[in-house]
Design a protein around this motif. Sequence first.
Motif, PDB file in Angstrom:
ATOM      1  N   HIS A 106      -1.669  14.701  -4.902  1.00  0.00           N
ATOM      2  CA  HIS A 106      -2.057  16.111  -4.911  1.00  0.00           C
ATOM      3  C   HIS A 106      -3.574  16.299  -4.836  1.00  0.00           C
ATOM      4  CE1 HIS A 106       2.007  17.449  -5.627  1.00  0.00           C
ATOM      5  NE2 HIS A 106       2.118  16.695  -6.709  1.00  0.00           N
ATOM      6  N   THR A 107      -4.297  15.261  -4.470  1.00  0.00           N
ATOM      7  CA  THR A 107      -5.745  15.415  -4.332  1.00  0.00           C
ATOM      8  C   THR A 107      -6.060  16.156  -3.038  1.00  0.00           C
ATOM      9  OG1 THR A 107      -5.866  13.243  -3.245  1.00  0.00           O
ATOM     10  CG2 THR A 107      -6.231  13.322  -5.628  1.00  0.00           C
ATOM     11  N   PRO A 108      -7.114  17.018  -3.021  1.00  0.00           N
ATOM     12  CA  PRO A 108      -7.450  17.747  -1.790  1.00  0.00           C
ATOM     13  C   PRO A 108      -7.674  16.780  -0.639  1.00  0.00           C
ATOM     14  CG  PRO A 108      -8.685  18.591  -3.647  1.00  0.00           C
ATOM     15  CD  PRO A 108      -8.007  17.347  -4.132  1.00  0.00           C
ATOM     16  N   TYR A 109      -7.075  17.098   0.503  1.00  0.00           N
ATOM     17  CA  TYR A 109      -7.116  16.183   1.643  1.00  0.00           C
ATOM     18  C   TYR A 109      -8.092  16.651   2.707  1.00  0.00           C
ATOM     19  CZ  TYR A 109      -5.324  13.635   5.726  1.00  0.00           C
ATOM     20  OH  TYR A 109      -5.191  12.875   6.843  1.00  0.00           O
ATOM     21  N   LEU A 110      -7.790  17.771   3.326  1.00  0.00           N
ATOM     22  CA  LEU A 110      -8.642  18.287   4.392  1.00  0.00           C
ATOM     23  C   LEU A 110      -8.621  19.808   4.353  1.00  0.00           C
ATOM     24  CD1 LEU A 110      -7.721  16.071   7.471  1.00  0.00           C
ATOM     25  CD2 LEU A 110      -9.891  16.100   6.285  1.00  0.00           C
ATOM     26  N   CYS A 111      -9.603  20.403   4.972  1.00  0.00           N
ATOM     27  CA  CYS A 111      -9.633  21.850   5.105  1.00  0.00           C
ATOM     28  C   CYS A 111      -9.131  22.234   6.490  1.00  0.00           C
ATOM     29  CB  CYS A 111     -11.047  22.398   4.912  1.00  0.00           C
ATOM     30  SG  CYS A 111     -11.668  22.217   3.235  1.00  0.00           S
ATOM     31  N   LEU A 112      -8.522  23.399   6.576  1.00  0.00           N
ATOM     32  CA  LEU A 112      -8.131  23.908   7.874  1.00  0.00           C
ATOM     33  C   LEU A 112      -9.378  24.282   8.661  1.00  0.00           C
ATOM     34  CD1 LEU A 112      -5.058  26.073   6.886  1.00  0.00           C
ATOM     35  CD2 LEU A 112      -5.109  23.748   7.700  1.00  0.00           C
ATOM     36  N   VAL A 113      -9.160  24.594   9.930  1.00  0.00           N
ATOM     37  CA  VAL A 113     -10.284  24.876  10.818  1.00  0.00           C
ATOM     38  C   VAL A 113     -11.131  26.022  10.292  1.00  0.00           C
ATOM     39  CG1 VAL A 113     -10.915  25.619  13.136  1.00  0.00           C
ATOM     40  CG2 VAL A 113      -9.102  23.961  12.821  1.00  0.00           C
ATOM     41  N   ASP A 114     -10.487  27.047   9.701  1.00  0.00           N
ATOM     42  CA  ASP A 114     -11.259  28.188   9.237  1.00  0.00           C
ATOM     43  C   ASP A 114     -12.021  27.898   7.947  1.00  0.00           C
ATOM     44  OD1 ASP A 114      -9.328  28.134   7.307  1.00  0.00           O
ATOM     45  OD2 ASP A 114      -8.318  29.970   7.954  1.00  0.00           O
ATOM     46  N   GLY A 115     -11.753  26.737   7.332  1.00  0.00           N
ATOM     47  CA  GLY A 115     -12.503  26.337   6.155  1.00  0.00           C
ATOM     48  C   GLY A 115     -12.152  27.100   4.900  1.00  0.00           C
ATOM     49  N   LYS A 116     -11.079  27.868   4.898  1.00  0.00           N
ATOM     50  CA  LYS A 116     -10.737  28.720   3.761  1.00  0.00           C
ATOM     51  C   LYS A 116      -9.573  28.175   2.941  1.00  0.00           C
ATOM     52  CE  LYS A 116     -12.303  32.922   6.107  1.00  0.00           C
ATOM     53  NZ  LYS A 116     -11.897  34.266   6.607  1.00  0.00           N
ATOM     54  N   LYS A 117      -8.919  27.164   3.421  1.00  0.00           N
ATOM     55  CA  LYS A 117      -7.741  26.681   2.727  1.00  0.00           C
ATOM     56  C   LYS A 117      -7.743  25.161   2.668  1.00  0.00           C
ATOM     57  CE  LYS A 117      -2.692  26.886   2.798  1.00  0.00           C
ATOM     58  NZ  LYS A 117      -1.510  27.382   3.539  1.00  0.00           N
ATOM     59  N   GLU A 118      -7.493  24.626   1.482  1.00  0.00           N
ATOM     60  CA  GLU A 118      -7.405  23.188   1.328  1.00  0.00           C
ATOM     61  C   GLU A 118      -5.939  22.762   1.276  1.00  0.00           C
ATOM     62  OE1 GLU A 118      -9.568  22.075  -2.119  1.00  0.00           O
ATOM     63  OE2 GLU A 118     -11.469  21.925  -1.047  1.00  0.00           O
ATOM     64  N   VAL A 119      -5.683  21.558   1.727  1.00  0.00           N
ATOM     65  CA  VAL A 119      -4.336  21.017   1.661  1.00  0.00           C
ATOM     66  C   VAL A 119      -4.400  19.643   1.019  1.00  0.00           C
ATOM     67  CG1 VAL A 119      -3.547  22.254   3.698  1.00  0.00           C
ATOM     68  CG2 VAL A 119      -4.512  19.976   3.953  1.00  0.00           C
ATOM     69  N   THR A 120      -3.269  19.173   0.546  1.00  0.00           N
ATOM     70  CA  THR A 120      -3.179  17.831  -0.023  1.00  0.00           C
ATOM     71  C   THR A 120      -2.231  17.013   0.832  1.00  0.00           C
ATOM     72  OG1 THR A 120      -1.286  18.308  -1.451  1.00  0.00           O
ATOM     73  CG2 THR A 120      -3.480  18.837  -2.319  1.00  0.00           C
ATOM     74  N   PRO A 121      -2.294  15.704   0.734  1.00  0.00           N
ATOM     75  CA  PRO A 121      -1.361  14.876   1.514  1.00  0.00           C
ATOM     76  C   PRO A 121       0.094  15.223   1.239  1.00  0.00           C
ATOM     77  CG  PRO A 121      -3.140  13.528   0.641  1.00  0.00           C
ATOM     78  CD  PRO A 121      -3.303  14.879   0.035  1.00  0.00           C
ATOM     79  N   TRP A 122       0.449  15.498  -0.022  1.00  0.00           N
ATOM     80  CA  TRP A 122       1.844  15.797  -0.325  1.00  0.00           C
ATOM     81  C   TRP A 122       2.270  17.137   0.270  1.00  0.00           C
ATOM     82  CZ3 TRP A 122       5.856  13.132  -1.090  1.00  0.00           C
ATOM     83  CH2 TRP A 122       7.022  13.695  -1.577  1.00  0.00           C
ATOM     84  N   GLN A 123       1.372  18.112   0.290  1.00  0.00           N
ATOM     85  CA  GLN A 123       1.689  19.390   0.924  1.00  0.00           C
ATOM     86  C   GLN A 123       1.999  19.191   2.408  1.00  0.00           C
ATOM     87  OE1 GLN A 123      -1.841  21.646  -0.090  1.00  0.00           O
ATOM     88  NE2 GLN A 123      -0.778  22.742  -1.732  1.00  0.00           N
ATOM     89  N   MET A 124       1.280  18.289   3.053  1.00  0.00           N
ATOM     90  CA  MET A 124       1.540  18.010   4.462  1.00  0.00           C
ATOM     91  C   MET A 124       2.906  17.352   4.649  1.00  0.00           C
ATOM     92  SD  MET A 124      -2.160  16.736   5.868  1.00  0.00           S
ATOM     93  CE  MET A 124      -1.510  16.572   7.514  1.00  0.00           C
ATOM     94  N   GLN A 130       0.840  -1.193   0.000  1.00  0.00           N
ATOM     95  CA  GLN A 130       0.000   0.000   0.000  1.00  0.00           C
ATOM     96  C   GLN A 130       0.877   1.246   0.000  1.00  0.00           C
ATOM     97  OE1 GLN A 130      -2.670   0.158   3.310  1.00  0.00           O
ATOM     98  NE2 GLN A 130      -3.653   2.062   2.665  1.00  0.00           N
ATOM     99  N   ALA A 131       0.466   2.259  -0.735  1.00  0.00           N
ATOM    100  CA  ALA A 131       1.262   3.483  -0.828  1.00  0.00           C
ATOM    101  C   ALA A 131       1.309   4.189   0.521  1.00  0.00           C
ATOM    102  CB  ALA A 131       0.665   4.410  -1.877  1.00  0.00           C
ATOM    103  N   PRO A 132       2.485   4.697   0.929  1.00  0.00           N
ATOM    104  CA  PRO A 132       2.573   5.461   2.180  1.00  0.00           C
ATOM    105  C   PRO A 132       1.766   6.748   2.080  1.00  0.00           C
ATOM    106  CG  PRO A 132       4.750   4.788   1.389  1.00  0.00           C
ATOM    107  CD  PRO A 132       3.785   4.535   0.283  1.00  0.00           C
ATOM    108  N   PHE A 133       1.470   7.331   3.232  1.00  0.00           N
ATOM    109  CA  PHE A 133       0.711   8.572   3.270  1.00  0.00           C
ATOM    110  C   PHE A 133       1.442   9.651   2.469  1.00  0.00           C
ATOM    111  CE2 PHE A 133      -0.096  12.739   5.215  1.00  0.00           C
ATOM    112  CZ  PHE A 133      -1.468  12.811   5.034  1.00  0.00           C
ATOM    113  N   GLY A 134       0.666  10.383   1.663  1.00  0.00           N
ATOM    114  CA  GLY A 134       1.237  11.442   0.849  1.00  0.00           C
ATOM    115  C   GLY A 134       1.576  11.004  -0.561  1.00  0.00           C
ATOM    116  N   LEU A 135       1.483   9.690  -0.840  1.00  0.00           N
ATOM    117  CA  LEU A 135       1.823   9.152  -2.147  1.00  0.00           C
ATOM    118  C   LEU A 135       0.694   8.278  -2.666  1.00  0.00           C
ATOM    119  CD1 LEU A 135       5.477   8.081  -1.286  1.00  0.00           C
ATOM    120  CD2 LEU A 135       4.833  10.075  -2.658  1.00  0.00           C
TER     121      LEU A 135
END
Length: 533
Positions: free
Chosen positions: A184-202, A166-171
Motif C-alpha cells: 500500500h505504499t504510494p507508487y506513482l502519480c497520474l499524469v495530472d499529478g493530483k492522484k496517487e496510486v499504490t501497487p495493490w490498487q493497480m 522476490q515478492a510479485p508486483f503489488g505485494l
Amino acid sequence: MDLTTTTGVCACHGRPQVDLLLRKSKVVREGERALSIRAQEDRGRTWAAEHGYCVRKVWRENLSAWSDVQRPKYDAAMSAVLEGEVPCLWVYALDRFSRKGAEAVVPILGKARVIFDYERLDSSDERDRRWIIDRAENAREYSQRLSYNVTNTKAKQREEGRWLGQAPFGLVVDPVTRRLRPDHTPYLCLVDGKKEVTPWQMIVRIFKDVAAGISGRAVARTLNREGLLSVTGVQWRVSAIRRIIIHPVYEGWLTVMSLPSRDAMAYINERGARVRCVERDTVGQMIPEDLATKARRVLSGNQLPDYAPKDGTAIHPLTGRLRCGGCARAMVSDGKSYACGAHKQGVVCPAPASVFRPAIERYVVHEWSEQLHHADDEDPMMIAVAERWQALARPSDNQAIKDARAELKAAQAKLDKFHADDRADFYTGRSARYRIPHKNAAEARLDAAEARLAELTGGDRVDVTFLMEGQAAQVWMAAPPALRRDLISLAVDTATVTQASGKGRFKGDERVTIRWAEPEGAEPDADAFEQAA
C-alpha cells in the motif's frame, strides 16, 4: 590478444597453449566464498606464465555444474583438449570443473592434460589419478547432500506458507516471516499529478477491469496513457496483464511454476490442499475468489463480457451492428444512410461502404424475421436468443446463470488440461506428487459447476415463442425504437456491408453478410471477442 594455431603452439611466442575454463554459479549460497570469474582468470593466467604456457582461449560459464544444465562452453573446452586442438586445459578447482563425480573425470585421465589448480592435480600424471577421482566423488557427494538439504528446507518452508523468492508486483514480503501482504505504499502519480496510486490498487483495478470485459490490451493501453509504469518500469503489455490475472498469489495462495507453460499455479501439499502465503488477518484483503475466477474466464474466452443490449442514446435500430466490408470497422449513421465510420473520420479504407438506411433496415429486419421463423428450439441461434432475452427480462437471474455456464466450461477446460499434461508425462519425477491432488481438484470443480448450473436452471426455459412462427416482424413493428434495437440484437451480432458496385437498387443478398448470434458456451472467434471487449 590470444593467438591460435592448429599445432597447439602460440604463433607469436612459440610457447604451448592452454585454455582456461572458468565457472561461477549464478546463485552463490550464503556462506560460500566462491572465487569470482575475474579472480579465476587472473590465477589461470598467472599459472600459464609461470609454467611457460600462452593462453589461447578463455571459456567463461555462469551456471551450475550439477543437474541436467546444458554447458556448451564446458563441452567445447573438453572437445578442444581431448581432440588435441589445445594441449592443456586449466581449471581453478575440481568443483568448478564438474560435480558429476568420476564419470566427468575418467574420460580425461591419461588422455588429456587438465590442471586442477586448487588441488594441485594433473590428469596426465599417473600418481594423481586416484586423487582426482576421490576429489571428484567428494564434490559430487557434497552437491547431492546440499541438494537434499535445500530440497527438504524448501519443502518445509512451503508447508509453512513462506514465500521463497522476490515478492510479485503489488505485494511485499515480511523479511522475518516470509509471508506476503498487499503493498500500500504510494507508487506513482497520474499524469495530472493530483492522484496517487499504490501497487495493490493497480492490481485490484486490473482484476476488476478484466472481469468487467475490458480486454487485456485495452487495460494496458489505459495504464500507459495514465503514465503508470509496469512491473519492470516500462510500459504495460498485454502479457503482463495476463500473468497477473492467472497468478494465484493475488488470492493469497502459495505458488509453484508449471514447467510446460512456465505459468504460476497453486502449490498443493502432501494432503492435497493449497497453502496460504499470507497471514490469517490478511486473507480478507486479497483478491476475492469470485472476482479472480471471473477475470480468468473472461481472459481465456470461456466467458464473454456482458454484451446484453441496453438502452442508450442511439435511436437507429442497426447502430453498433453494421460493419464496413472494406475495413471491418463500424458503420455510423450519416444523414439518411449508414457509412463507414473510419472513412468519415479521415482514416483510409480501401472500399468504404455506404448504404441507404431504410433499405438496409428493411433487409436486415426481413432476414432476422425469416431466420427466427425457420429456427427450432434446439437451434444454437435460438439458444443465444433465449440467453439474451433473459438478459433483458431478468438481468440478475441471467448473470448468475451466465457465470455458472462459464464456470462449467472453465472447469471442463481445467480437467482437459490435466489429462493433456498427464499424457505428456508432466506428472513424473518430482511432479508426480501433484498428479492425484490436481486430478481430484479438477474433477471436484467440474462436479460443483455442473451442480450449480442444474440448481440455477432447474429445467426452466425462457419463453421466446413470441418471436417465432412468423410473429417477429409484427413484434418489431409494434416496439418503440429502443426496444427495436434490443430485439434485433437478440439474433444479429453483426451485418457486414460491402461497397456498392454501381448505382441502382440495393441488393442485400449481394452486399450484406449477417453473422447470427451464438450461445455463450460457443467458442468465440478473436474478432468477436475484441469487439465485445
